[in-house]
Structures are given as structure tokens and as C-alpha cells.
Design a protein around this motif. Structure first.
Motif, mmCIF file in Angstrom:
data_model
loop_
_atom_site.group_PDB
_atom_site.id
_atom_site.type_symbol
_atom_site.label_atom_id
_atom_site.label_comp_id
_atom_site.label_asym_id
_atom_site.label_seq_id
_atom_site.Cartn_x
_atom_site.Cartn_y
_atom_site.Cartn_z
ATOM 1 N N THR A 336 0.843 -1.209 0.000
ATOM 2 C CA THR A 336 0.000 0.000 0.000
ATOM 3 C C THR A 336 0.871 1.248 0.000
ATOM 4 O OG1 THR A 336 -1.532 -1.267 1.314
ATOM 5 C CG2 THR A 336 -1.982 1.072 1.150
ATOM 6 N N LEU A 340 0.808 4.349 -2.658
ATOM 7 C CA LEU A 340 0.516 5.739 -2.318
ATOM 8 C C LEU A 340 1.310 6.692 -3.199
ATOM 9 C CD1 LEU A 340 0.391 5.719 1.577
ATOM 10 C CD2 LEU A 340 -1.458 6.280 0.019
ATOM 11 N N PHE A 347 -1.050 7.236 6.305
ATOM 12 C CA PHE A 347 -1.446 5.826 6.291
ATOM 13 C C PHE A 347 -1.281 5.254 7.698
ATOM 14 C CE2 PHE A 347 -0.343 1.278 5.065
ATOM 15 C CZ PHE A 347 -1.673 0.919 4.942
ATOM 16 N N VAL A 378 -6.693 3.951 -1.689
ATOM 17 C CA VAL A 378 -5.656 4.817 -2.246
ATOM 18 C C VAL A 378 -6.181 5.525 -3.493
ATOM 19 C CG1 VAL A 378 -3.344 4.885 -3.253
ATOM 20 C CG2 VAL A 378 -3.816 3.369 -1.330
ATOM 21 N N ASP A 407 -11.232 5.414 4.951
ATOM 22 C CA ASP A 407 -10.516 6.513 4.294
ATOM 23 C C ASP A 407 -11.314 7.800 4.356
ATOM 24 O OD1 ASP A 407 -12.305 6.768 1.987
ATOM 25 O OD2 ASP A 407 -11.499 4.838 1.354
#
Ligand code: ADP
Length: 621
Positions: A336, A340, A347, A378, A407
Motif C-alpha cells: 500500500t 501511495l 497511512f 488509495v 478513508d
């Protein structure tokens, strides 16, 4: 007397046929050319019975037999009987030769009529016959006990009946549609009844058997070959078979396509990775970077399509193994972070400390599910944060993992949430225009969770953010866990000197060979390339010794798996063999390991994966 018995029987048949017709027409039924003909037969049968009944009533009421009305009824009755025999003949031809497109082309009513000579001759025949039955003399005989018609017009119909029964017999004998022989049993039976009817008329024309005889055919067919329920079931089965066949063809096509796409992709990814490691001007480096990331997206799309088609074809099998959950989480975090890129997002991770270290389940799929959610976060978050939380609820030897990905992204409109898990469905098209997508990610996630007995839920506030929560049960394995395993794969492959190491690469595609050896240039390996399983076997037979074999699976003549099996049979053979395949449906790795391969690499070969393999098998040397 005979007359009265016949009349009662005709009246009963008339009522019975009406009931059957009502059931037939109001029931849900298949609509094809055969059932259309059957409907017409049923309607004509009703007309026959009605006309014959009227003729009997006329006699009983002692209507003048020479009256215009009586003659009209007689002639219409003849023409109606003739129509029934004709339609039945077409029906028999259709079911006997229905699979012969060319014959049917010529005689059915579809398309341009004028281009069908057989049809034109047929229409002329009908016109002539109807004309003859309308103008030739017809007479009616009446006595106390019975009545019947006779004369040239009636003889024309008898002739037609004789010829038609011969045509039916020929159809039954020479039929080309032999798939279902049973359906001819009632027809053979009816042919017998029909011939008896003709003979009976010659013996005693007073027995009014004509319309009864035809109604009998309609009954027989209703309970056998034209039964609407049976027809529906047969039709459904046929449709299901066709759908299955089409689905298989689709899956085959997709897996072939993936292979075809992967070979050129392999070259693009491989060469651009090689280029990246070279000294390039900044602008060029950026462009090569774009090529790498574009081809990576392409690989993801191909993988998604493959996954979904495999799930839909019920070909996806879960492969459960013991695994370290911490290792999976660690990999997910680093993947991840890599995704990004330049996005300035916070994060956050929050993993419960009570998660048992070793679990049992399909870790590849679990990782795929979580990665889909993280990747979406993302993709659909432009500022703020992403929080990845995992907690565990433990009951006996089962650990329920509660995984949530939250998120502060674009969010999802309330009415769109239920569409989320629909294939190729994409919400908020305009807003997401710049985001790469397939609309497959969440569908795959949901289907995988269904297979694994898990659940997914979504909470979202439009323009504020979303939270996806997954709950899934995994078995707990009570075993000591070696923490060092966590770092093993992260060993850097720096300053590795492969001068004395021999690697054999087997692939029928020279471009693939070139890519792989380019990726390994820095390590000075001694690389031997061959393009078939046979060459590989010959080399080993001649005493060739290697430290590692990279073996492509899909090769003509001898496949990689076959080559591998032959290699294993050779005495003293213990070189590690890594399968190379473009067939990258997730779960393939386990399949190859089960076959006995030491490891697996999917094409396009990524530099990192290749280096991991080198690390695993050669670094100890
Ligand atoms: P894809 O991302 O390839 O379009 P998915 O099935 O993963 O396919 O997602 C379907 C749709 O759901 C996306 O197009 C997007 O509109 C919406 N979506 C998924 N995850 C999020 C998220 N975290 N925030 C906002 N929208 C999302």
C-alpha cells in the motif's frame, strides 16, 4: 343409432378438446415452429369437431340435405379435414428433418417466400385441392340410422389422406433427427389409428370417425411430445447446455487471451525494468517509469478478468495452508505504501496484539481481498488519511478476523452502495474519470468472501469517506512461530556474484528468454537458453548440470509439466526447478508447488520476484 353414438362421442371430444386448448393457450409454453403448428392443429381440430357436430344436428333436425347451408357445411368440413392433414404433414416433416437447415430453408415460411420453389409448388397444390373440393360434386346419404357424404369431392380427400399417410411413414423411416427416438412412438401409434380410420370408412362410411380421429392425435400429442411442461423443461435444459458451453468457451478464450497478452507484456515490463536500472536522462527515466506503471495496471486488469471468469465457471478452488498473518499484514502495508506514491496521505495501521501468529486458511485469497480494499482507498482518496485496522475475536480454535479499511476519500452516494458489488459497475463516472478502473475489484472481493464464508459491509458518507469492513473466520494453529521468517524474504540481493552459477532457461518464446536474461545481467550468471522441453531433456541427458532451471509451462510438443515429470524420473536429478507461466490466475502458485515444482514465477517476470527466487535457491552457494 350409430349416428347418435357418434354424435355423443363427437360432442364429448369437442368439450374435451376445448378444455385442453384452454389449458394449452393459457399456460406458459415454449414458442417455436413446432408448437405453432401444434396450436394450428388444435384449432383446426376444434373446427372439424364443430362442423361434424353441426352436420349431425342438421340430419337430426331433418334439414333439407340439398339446402345450400348443408352443402356449404359439407364442403367446409372437407376443406377443414384437408387443412388438418396438410398441417400435420408439415409438422411431421419439421420434426423429422428439422435439423437439416437446407431442407427446412426450402419449405418453412421464414424469409423471402418467392425465392422458395418448393413452397410455391406447395401453395399451388393447396389452391388446386381446395378448388377441387369446392367445385366437384358432393352428395349426402341419409337413412334412419346413419348419414355420410360421398362423391368425387370426398374421393379427392380420401386420396390425399392415403398419400399423406405414406408421406408420414416415409418421414418416420428416413428421419434425420434421431436424437429422441421416443417421441416417434405416439406418432407411429397415431399412424396406425389413421390408417384404420381410412379402412373403416371404406367398410362403413356411416361411422363418423374423421374428426374424432384427428382430435385423438391432438390428445395424444398433448400428453406426449407436445406437452408444454415437458417442452419447457427440454427447452430449459437445452438453453442451460448452450449457456454452459458458451461460458466454457469464454473461460477458454480468456485464459488463452491472457497467455497471448502476457508474452508481449512480459517483454514490455522486463525491458523497461532493465532500462530503469541504466543511466538515463531524467525525462527518459520518468517516461520509462510511466511505462512500468501502465503495464502493471494492465497486468492487474488481465488478472481481474481471469479471476472473475474462473470464479464464474466454478473453477476456483481455495488452497488452505498454515500462514503467518503478521507476514501477510506486513506485505500489505508495504504494497500500500508503494501504491501511495506521491499522494500525501496519512497511512495509519492498527493491528490487535491478540491476533494468533499462525492461522490456517487461503492466505493468497485473503491477501487479495484486503489488497483490493486498500488499493481502492488509495485510488479514491485525494487528501486526509487511510486507516487499516485488524482485530481478532477468538472462540475455541477459530479466530474471526475483523479487517477494516477506512478513508477520508470521495465517499459513495447512499443509493449507489448496493451496486458496489456488481460486475463492471462503476459509480460516479464523471468524478472518477481520471482513475484507472475495471469495476471488478469489489465483485471479486465479494465472490471470494462468499466462497470463504466471510462477510463484507460498507459504510460511507458521500464526499467525506468510506469504511469497508470484512469479517472472516480462520483456524488457529497453536505452534511456535519463528519471527525471523518475517524478514527472510527481504534480504537484499546486492553484490551477488553468479560467475560460477549455471542457470538453464527453457521457453519456446525467444523474447521471453531475452527478457529474463537481461533482468539477470548484473549478476554474471552463466545462462544457457533452450526453446523446448526436448532440448532441455537432451541437455540433462548429455550430463549438463545446472544450479537452477527456469521452465516455461505452456510449450508446444512437451509442456513444462511433462518435461518436469521426465526430469524427475532421471536418476540423481535434484536441481531446483521453477515453473514459469503466463497463466497467472491467482492460486496457480499452489498448483505448481503441488505438482512438485520448487517454486513458481508468473509472467511478466518482475525483477523483484526473479531476485527473490535467486535469493532463495542460489544465495547459499
Ligand atoms: P474499480 O475500482 O476498478 O472501479 P471496484 O469494484 O473495486 O472497481 O469498485 C467499484 C466502484 O466502487 C468504484 O468504481 C468506486 O466508484 C467505488 N469505490 C470503491 N471503493 C471506494 C472507496 N474506498 N471510496 C470511494 N468509492 C469507492
Amino acid at each position: 343409432m350409430i349416428m347418435l353414438i357418434c354424435m355423443v362421442t363427437i360432442a364429448c371430444s369437442f368439450i374435451y378438446t376445448i378444455i385442453i386448448a384452454l389449458i394449452y393457450f393459457f399456460k406458459k409454453r415454449v414458442n417455436n415452429i413446432e408448437t405453432k403448428f401444434y396450436s394450428i392443429l388444435m384449432a383446426i381440430s376444434l373446427l372439424n369437431l364443430y362442423l361434424e357436430l353441426m352436420l349431425c344436428v342438421n340430419v337430426l333436425l331433418k334439414v333439407n340435405i340439398d339446402s345450400l347451408l348443408n352443402i356449404f357445411f359439407n364442403r367446409i368440413f372437407l376443406i377443414s379435414l384437408f387443412s388438418w392433414v396438410t398441417v400435420f404433414t408439415i409438422y411431421i416433416i419439421k420434426i423429422s428433418f428439422g435439423n437439416c437447415e437446407k431442407i427446412m430453408e426450402k419449405i418453412t415460411f421464414e424469409g423471402n417466400l418467392l425465392k422458395k420453389p418448393v413452397l410455391i409448388i406447395f401453395i399451388i397444390y393447396i389452391i388446386i385441392m381446395v378448388f377441387l373440393m369446392s367445385i366437384l360434386p358432393i352428395e349426402q346419404y341419409i337413412c334412419d340410422t346413419y348419414s355420410y357424404s360421398f362423391g368425387p369431392a370426398v374421393n379427392v380427400l380420401i386420396g390425399i389422406c392415403v398419400v399423406s399417410s405414406i408421406v408420414w411413414l416415409l418421414c418416420f423411416i428416413f428421419k434425420t433427427d434421431k436424437t429422441d427416438k421416443k417421441k416417434y412412438y405416439p406418432l407411429w401409434f397415431y399412424l396406425g389409428v389413421f390408417i384404420i380410420g381410412i379402412i373403416l370408412r371404406e367398410i362403413n362410411p356411416g361411422i363418423l370417425f374423421n374428426s374424432l380421429n384427428m382430435a385423438l392425435a391432438v390428445f395424444l400429442m398433448y400428453f406426449t411430445i407436445e406437452n408444454p411442461d415437458m417442452k419447457l423443461i427440454l427447452e430449459l435444459n437445452k438453453a442451460k447446455e448452450e449457456a454452459d458451453r458458451a461460458n466454457h468457451a469464454k473461460t477458454d478464450f480468456l485464459s488463452n487471451m491472457s497467455h497471448e497478452i502476457r508474452t508481449p507484456l512480459n517483454a514490455i515490463v522486463g525491458f523497461s525494468q532493465v532500462l530503469l536500472s541504466k543511466d538515463l536522462p531524467n525525462e527518459a527515466k520518468e517516461e520509462v517509469n510511466d511505462i512500468v506503471s501502465a503495464s502493471e495496471s494492465l497486468i492487474e486488469i488481465v488478472n481481474g478478468v481471469l479471476d472473475i471468469s474462473k470464479i464464474e465457471a466454478n473453477k476456483l478452488e481455495l488452497v488452505s495452508t498454515e500462514y503467518s498473518i503478521n507476514k501477510i499484514l506486513k506485505e500489505l502495508v508495504s504494497l500500500t505504501k508503494a501504491r501511495l506514491g506521491i499522494k500525501q496521505l496519512e497511512f495509519k495501521t492498527n493491528f490487535d496484539s491478540n491476533i494468533p501468529p499462525i492461522l490456517f486458511g487461503d492466505s493468497t485469497r485473503l491477501k487479495q481481498i484486503i489488497l483490493n480494499l486498500l488499493t481502492n482507498s488509495v485510488k479514491y482518496t485525494h487528501e486526509g488519511y487511510i486507516e487499516f485496522k485488524v482485530s481478532a475475536v477468538i472462540k475455541n480454535d477459530i479466530c474471526r478476523l475483523i479487517i477494516s479499511v477506512e478513508d477520508s476519500g470521495i465517499g459513495i452516494q447512499e443509493d449507489k452502495i448496493e451496486k458496489l458489488f456488481t460486475k463492471f459497475e462503476r459509480l460516479d463516472q464523471e468524478k472518477n474519470i481520471a482513475i484507472e478502473w475495471t469495476g471488478l475489484g469489489l465483485t471479486i472481493t465479494k465472490k471470494l468472501l462468499d466462497l470463504m464464508g466471510g462477510k463484507i459491509s460498507v459504510q460511507s458518507i458521500y464526499e467525506k469517506g468510506s469504511r469497508f469492513t470484512v469479517a472472516i473466520d480462520q483456524k488457529i494453529i497453536n505452534k511456535d512461530f519463528d519471527e525471523s521468517e518475517l524478514t527472510e524474504e527481504d534480504d537484499e540481493l546486492t553484490d551477488f556474484d553468479g560467475t560460477n552459477i549455471r542457470i538453464l532457461m527453457v521457453d519456446d518464446n525467444r523474447l521471453n528468454l531475452k527478457v529474463a536474461s537481461k533482468l539477470l545481467t548484473n549478476y554474471n550468471f552463466n545462462i544457457v537458453e533452450v526453446t523446448s522441453g526436448k532440448e532441455c531433456l537432451d541437455l540433462i541427458d548429455k550430463g549438463g548440470s545446472f544450479d537452477l532451471i527456469l521452465l516455461d509451462d505452456m510449450m508446444p510438443e512437451i509442456t513444462g509439466v511433462e518435461t518436469f515429470n521426465l526430469l524427475k524420473q532421471k536418476e540423481g536429478f535434484n536441481t531446483p526447478v521453477v515453473a514459469l507461466t503466463a497463466n497467472a490466475i491467482s492460486g496457480m502458485r499452489e498448483e505448481y508447488i503441488n505438482l512438485g515444482f520448487d517454486d513458481y514465477l508468473s509472467k511478466p517476470i518482475s525483477k523483484d520476484e526473479l531476485e527473490k527466487i535467486i535469493n532463495k535457491f542460489l544465495n547459499k552457494k
